[in-house]
Scaffold this motif. Structure first.
Motif, PDB file in Angstrom:
ATOM      1  N   PHE A  93       4.991  -8.696   2.151  1.00 45.24           N
ATOM      2  CA  PHE A  93       3.903  -8.013   1.433  1.00 45.24           C
ATOM      3  C   PHE A  93       3.945  -8.483  -0.009  1.00 45.24           C
ATOM      4  O   PHE A  93       5.018  -8.500  -0.618  1.00 45.24           O
ATOM      5  CB  PHE A  93       4.094  -6.487   1.438  1.00 45.24           C
ATOM      6  N   ILE A 140       0.878  -1.177   0.000  1.00 46.54           N
ATOM      7  CA  ILE A 140       0.000   0.000   0.000  1.00 46.54           C
ATOM      8  C   ILE A 140       0.909   1.219   0.000  1.00 46.54           C
ATOM      9  O   ILE A 140       1.825   1.283   0.825  1.00 46.54           O
ATOM     10  CB  ILE A 140      -0.918   0.009   1.239  1.00 46.54           C
ATOM     11  N   PRO A 141       0.773   2.168  -0.881  1.00 48.17           N
ATOM     12  CA  PRO A 141      -0.318   2.348  -1.834  1.00 48.17           C
ATOM     13  C   PRO A 141      -0.264   1.318  -2.960  1.00 48.17           C
ATOM     14  O   PRO A 141       0.807   0.845  -3.319  1.00 48.17           O
ATOM     15  CB  PRO A 141      -0.048   3.748  -2.406  1.00 48.17           C
ATOM     16  N   ASN A 179       7.009   3.110   1.283  1.00 46.76           N
ATOM     17  CA  ASN A 179       6.576   1.719   1.378  1.00 46.76           C
ATOM     18  C   ASN A 179       7.065   0.851   0.217  1.00 46.76           C
ATOM     19  O   ASN A 179       6.925  -0.362   0.273  1.00 46.76           O
ATOM     20  CB  ASN A 179       5.043   1.636   1.438  1.00 46.76           C
ATOM     21  N   ASN A 219       7.042   7.002  -2.539  1.00 44.35           N
ATOM     22  CA  ASN A 219       6.425   6.457  -1.328  1.00 44.35           C
ATOM     23  C   ASN A 219       7.413   5.513  -0.639  1.00 44.35           C
ATOM     24  O   ASN A 219       7.925   4.592  -1.272  1.00 44.35           O
ATOM     25  CB  ASN A 219       5.131   5.715  -1.699  1.00 44.35           C
ATOM     26  N   GLN A 254       8.847  -2.306   0.717  1.00 47.54           N
ATOM     27  CA  GLN A 254       8.168  -3.532   1.171  1.00 47.54           C
ATOM     28  C   GLN A 254       8.232  -4.663   0.138  1.00 47.54           C
ATOM     29  O   GLN A 254       7.880  -5.796   0.451  1.00 47.54           O
ATOM     30  CB  GLN A 254       6.692  -3.231   1.502  1.00 47.54           C
TER      31      GLN A 254
HETATM   32  C1  NAG Z   1       2.523   1.933   4.266  1.00 48.99           C
HETATM   33  O1  NAG Z   1       2.076   0.614   4.543  1.00 48.99           O
HETATM   34  C2  NAG Z   1       1.337   0.525   5.760  1.00 48.99           C
HETATM   35  C3  NAG Z   1       1.115  -0.955   6.018  1.00 48.99           C
HETATM   36  O2  NAG Z   1       0.424  -1.563   4.966  1.00 48.99           O
HETATM   37  C4  NAG Z   1       0.060   1.339   5.618  1.00 48.99           C
HETATM   38  O3  NAG Z   1      -0.696   1.252   6.795  1.00 48.99           O
HETATM   39  C5  NAG Z   1       0.428   2.770   5.326  1.00 48.99           C
HETATM   40  O4  NAG Z   1      -0.757   3.525   5.069  1.00 48.99           O
HETATM   41  C6  NAG Z   1       1.330   2.882   4.104  1.00 48.99           C
HETATM   42  N1  NAG Z   1       1.837   4.226   3.969  1.00 48.99           N
HETATM   43  C7  NAG Z   1       1.640   4.967   2.869  1.00 48.99           C
HETATM   44  C8  NAG Z   1       2.263   6.331   2.913  1.00 48.99           C
HETATM   45  O5  NAG Z   1       1.035   4.596   1.877  1.00 48.99           O
END
Ligand code: NAG
Ligand code: NAG
Ligand code: NAG
Length: 311
Positions: free
Chosen positions: A230, A55-56, A270, A268, A273
């Motif tokens: 993930f 996510i995103p 994430n 981002n 991941q």
């Molecule tokens: C990053 O991943 C976490 C866990 O899935 C999620 O809760 C969070 O919203 C994400 N952060 C962004 C900035 O997308």
């Protein structure tokens, strides 16, 4: 190729029913799914990494989504020529899947060689007359696939789009990797769908040469997924094989998008991941997702030579 276990997989798309084909079992189940079906660990034993996914979400599943636009922007299409078969024959694999299995009429198909400037061996398009995309449109879309990816396939079987065209066919798009064939309704032929489907073909051939099993079924892939925790996408979380195909989209974006996947996601954090999956994919198949060059005739899925009468 004969020893390869066929991997048959389907792509979900916006509110379209998908067909899950079983080549070994010669059976199929039609399931309705939303465009981003995320797996539920309670009901899907194959749900990987606990059903968690990046996510995103990477917007690369639908026609016209950011990923599809990026492929159309940064993948040049190879120049092509086509020639229509006039010998009244069709590849046996088009007959088997299109006529025997999916119940279209053999006489309604037109068979073409499509030859790209980057590959001496033609690809074959078996195009049903109800296809809403012309042979030229199809050749252009298929020609966007980098040739080293495209060489994992040999045949494209293209159907009509309406259920009324053939009430016996309820599918959308699928790959029969052991046959080097991609099957779909003509609406299903767009850049990102072909990237995903070709990813399945890469999984069972180029990424796992001579092994007789797909790379996505190895512990190397399972370990990469486990290390990340993930899946690459919600759809990828449904199984290791779909996650590999989804990673094809991610790796290709990382390769062609200015500033890579990180930039595609507006940096981002994430994106880390899925680092291990990107790395594992690039180790076995990254070279096939690069632009330019020619097909390698030693690796190219062979031109179909087993033919049957069409008319
Ligand atoms: C990053 O991943 C976490 C866990 O899935 C999620 O809760 C969070 O919203 C994400 N952060 C962004 C900035 O997308
Ligand atoms: C299609 O390609 C095959 C393999 O190169 C060739 O033998 C055949 O003559 C071609 N047919 C047409 C109609 O171009
Ligand atoms: C990142 O992507 C934007 C477009 O989305 C582009 O204008 C920019 O040049 C890219 N950055 C790099 C470092 O390539």
């Amino acid at each position: 190729m004969a020893i390869l276990k066929s991997i048959i997989v389907a792509l979900a798309a916006a509110s379209a029913p998908i067909t899950v084909l079983g080549f070994q079992l010669q059976s199929r189940a039609v399931v309705n799914m939303d465009p981003y079906p995320f797996c539920n660990v309670a009901t899907n034993a194959n749900c990987i990494a606990g059903g968690k996914y990046l996510i995103p979400i990477l917007e690369f599943s639908s026609e016209g989504g950011a990923g599809d636009v990026a492929y159309n922007t940064y993948l040049p299409t190879s120049a092509w020529t086509f020639s229509k078969w006039t010998n009244g024959m069709m590849p046996e694999r088009c007959y088997y899947w299109g006529v025997t299995a999916d119940k279209w009429k053999a006489t309604d198909f037109i068979i073409y060689n499509v030859t790209y400037s980057d590959c001496a061996t033609p690809f074959v398009v078996c195009r049903h007359q109800k296809s809403t995309k012309s042979i030229g449109q199809l050749a252009t879309i298929i020609g966007r696939l980098p040739v080293k990816m495209r060489q994992a396939t040999s045949i494209y079987l293209v159907y009509g789009d309406q259920n009324s065209d053939n009430p016996n066919y309820g599918g959308y798009m699928a790959t029969l990797a052991g046959d080097g064939i991609i099957i779909g309704r003509s609406v299903a032929y767009f850049s990102t769908s072909l990237v995903h489907e070709t990813g399945h073909a890469i999984d069972s051939t180029l990424a796992s040469p001579g092994s007789g099993k797909s790379f996505s079924s190895t512990t190397a892939w399972a370990n990469a997924v486990k290390a990340d925790g993930f899946a690459v996408s919600a759809y990828g979380a449904g199984s290791y094989v779909e996650d590999f195909a989804e990673t094809t989209r991610a790796v290709l974006l990382d390769t062609i998008y200015p500033g890579g996947l990180s930039n595609f996601t507006q940096k981002n954090p994430n994106i880390t991941q899925i680092t291990n999956q990107l790395k594992a994919y690039k180790t076995v198949a990254g070279a096939y997702l690069t632009l330019g060059g020619k097909c390698d005739l030693a690796k190219k899925f062979p031109f179909p030579t087993e033919l049957v009468k069409r008319v």
